[in-house]
Design a protein around this motif. Structure first.
Motif, PDB file in Angstrom:
ATOM      1  N   VAL A  70       0.856  -1.187   0.000  1.00 35.70           N
ATOM      2  CA  VAL A  70       0.000   0.000   0.000  1.00 35.70           C
ATOM      3  C   VAL A  70       0.890   1.235   0.000  1.00 35.70           C
ATOM      4  N   ALA A  71       0.688   2.111  -0.982  1.00 34.87           N
ATOM      5  CA  ALA A  71       1.409   3.375  -1.079  1.00 34.87           C
ATOM      6  C   ALA A  71       0.467   4.493  -0.665  1.00 34.87           C
ATOM      7  N   PHE A  72       0.854   5.261   0.336  1.00 35.14           N
ATOM      8  CA  PHE A  72      -0.004   6.307   0.887  1.00 35.14           C
ATOM      9  C   PHE A  72       0.408   7.682   0.390  1.00 35.14           C
ATOM     10  N   ALA A  73      -0.579   8.457  -0.024  1.00 36.60           N
ATOM     11  CA  ALA A  73      -0.376   9.864  -0.377  1.00 36.60           C
ATOM     12  C   ALA A  73      -1.554  10.642   0.190  1.00 36.60           C
ATOM     13  N   VAL A  74      -1.646  10.635   1.518  1.00 31.65           N
ATOM     14  CA  VAL A  74      -2.770  11.231   2.240  1.00 31.65           C
ATOM     15  C   VAL A  74      -2.233  12.032   3.428  1.00 31.65           C
ATOM     16  N   PRO A  75      -3.072  12.879   4.049  1.00 32.55           N
ATOM     17  CA  PRO A  75      -2.612  13.628   5.215  1.00 32.55           C
ATOM     18  C   PRO A  75      -2.128  12.707   6.330  1.00 32.55           C
ATOM     19  N   PRO A  76      -1.208  13.183   7.170  1.00 32.06           N
ATOM     20  CA  PRO A  76      -0.602  12.312   8.191  1.00 32.06           C
ATOM     21  C   PRO A  76      -1.604  11.693   9.153  1.00 32.06           C
ATOM     22  N   GLN A  77      -2.641  12.426   9.558  1.00 29.58           N
ATOM     23  CA  GLN A  77      -3.596  11.861  10.496  1.00 29.58           C
ATOM     24  C   GLN A  77      -4.383  10.717   9.867  1.00 29.58           C
TER      25      GLN A  77
END
Length: 299
Positions: A70-77
């Motif tokens: 899973v590659a994440f490109a979302v806000p840290p929270q």
């Protein structure tokens, strides 16, 4: 997992960084295949999935069933919560900095990754740039002592306009949370682990200045802002002492090239042909702890 021809990657997020870096870099890598996309807005997921030749999912749990990584490109929270769930499902992780919305949540991500025994990589693009690796390799191999000083400067107008100027978490936290992890990571790589934050000042417009004391006795100073009318961004890292005057200035990293290097390391780790990535979520936690120490020291 055993050896595979390609890792199935799920992309979480549909903002500018997902579209310009994560998506294209993953699609171009010979050992990765984007099979799934999920965002909080289904119409964005549909559009991005169509562009990448992937399947759009309406639920995060369904994406997890479709991927190895899973590659994440979302806000840290958001990343902090979802990364725990992905690791618990046995999925390897590609995480943005900062790792989570708080140090406590970042620790939860590390614990989940360690418990599941999965691999992880932080998107610390600078450390994967060939120019940066050459710069670090050219520094003396002996530990930096009291006679060594380092400086870092990162000044930009990224929050005055452009694709990231409407990002809520960047607007709230500014350069410290967005640029700070990159800067501190580079300084630790250059002159050793940080032992303490000596001092810190925060002024407008989003101007951070702070000093770090490193374990061997070296000291470093940082100046950074994302709200100055400067274009293009001005960056410089320098180390003085130990008989050297060593500078690295200007744009040294192409994000997609750096991401490809990150993927090379992660693929090797997952397929068993290489070691675990050096810059995993443990590194992300370390940097988040140091960023919060700077924030606490600020006057």
């Amino acid at each position: 997992m055993g050896p595979v021809d390609q890792l199935r990657v799920g992309l979480v997020g549909g903002g500018p960084w997902a579209r310009t870096v994560h998506g294209p870099a993953l699609a171009a890598h010979p050992a990765a295949e984007i099979t799934a996309v999920w965002t909080r807005r289904p119409e964005v997921a549909d559009e991005l999935a169509a562009d990448l030749g992937a399947r759009a999912h309406t639920r995060f749990v369904d994406l997890l069933e479709d991927v190895d990584v899973v590659a994440f490109a979302v806000p840290p929270q958001v990343q902090g919560e979802l990364a725990v769930r992905a690791a618990a499902a046995g999925r390897h992780l590609i995480c943005e900095k900062p790792l989570a919305g708080s140090v406590e949540d970042a620790r939860a991500v590390v614990a989940a990754v360690q418990q599941a025994g999965v691999h992880s990589s932080m998107v610390l693009t600078l450390r994967h740039a060939p120019a940066v690796r050459d710069w670090l390799a050219a520094l003396p191999s002996v530990p930096a002592g009291p006679g060594t000083v380092a400086t870092a400067r990162w000044l930009s107008g990224a929050l005055l306009g452009g694709p990231y100027s409407t990002s809520a978490w960047r607007i709230e936290n500014g350069a410290l949370l967005d640029v700070g992890p990159h800067v501190i990571d580079m300084l630790e790589a250059a002159v050793g682990p940080v032992a303490s934050v000596g001092w810190a000042h925060h002024d407008q417009p989003d101007l951070w200045r702070f000093g770090l004391v490193h374990e061997g006795g070296a000291q470093s100073t940082v100046t950074m802002s994302m709200r100055l009318p400067i274009d293009p961004t001005e960056t410089e890292f320098a180390v003085f002492g130990r008989g050297v005057s060593h500078r690295l200035a200007g744009r040294v990293a192409d994000a997609r090239t750096c991401y490809a290097s990150l993927l090379d390391e992660l693929v090797a780790a997952v397929t068993g042909s290489g070691p675990a990535p050096e810059l995993g979520v443990e590194r992300g936690l370390r940097l988040q702890e140091l960023v919060e120490q700077v924030r606490a020291a600020a006057v």
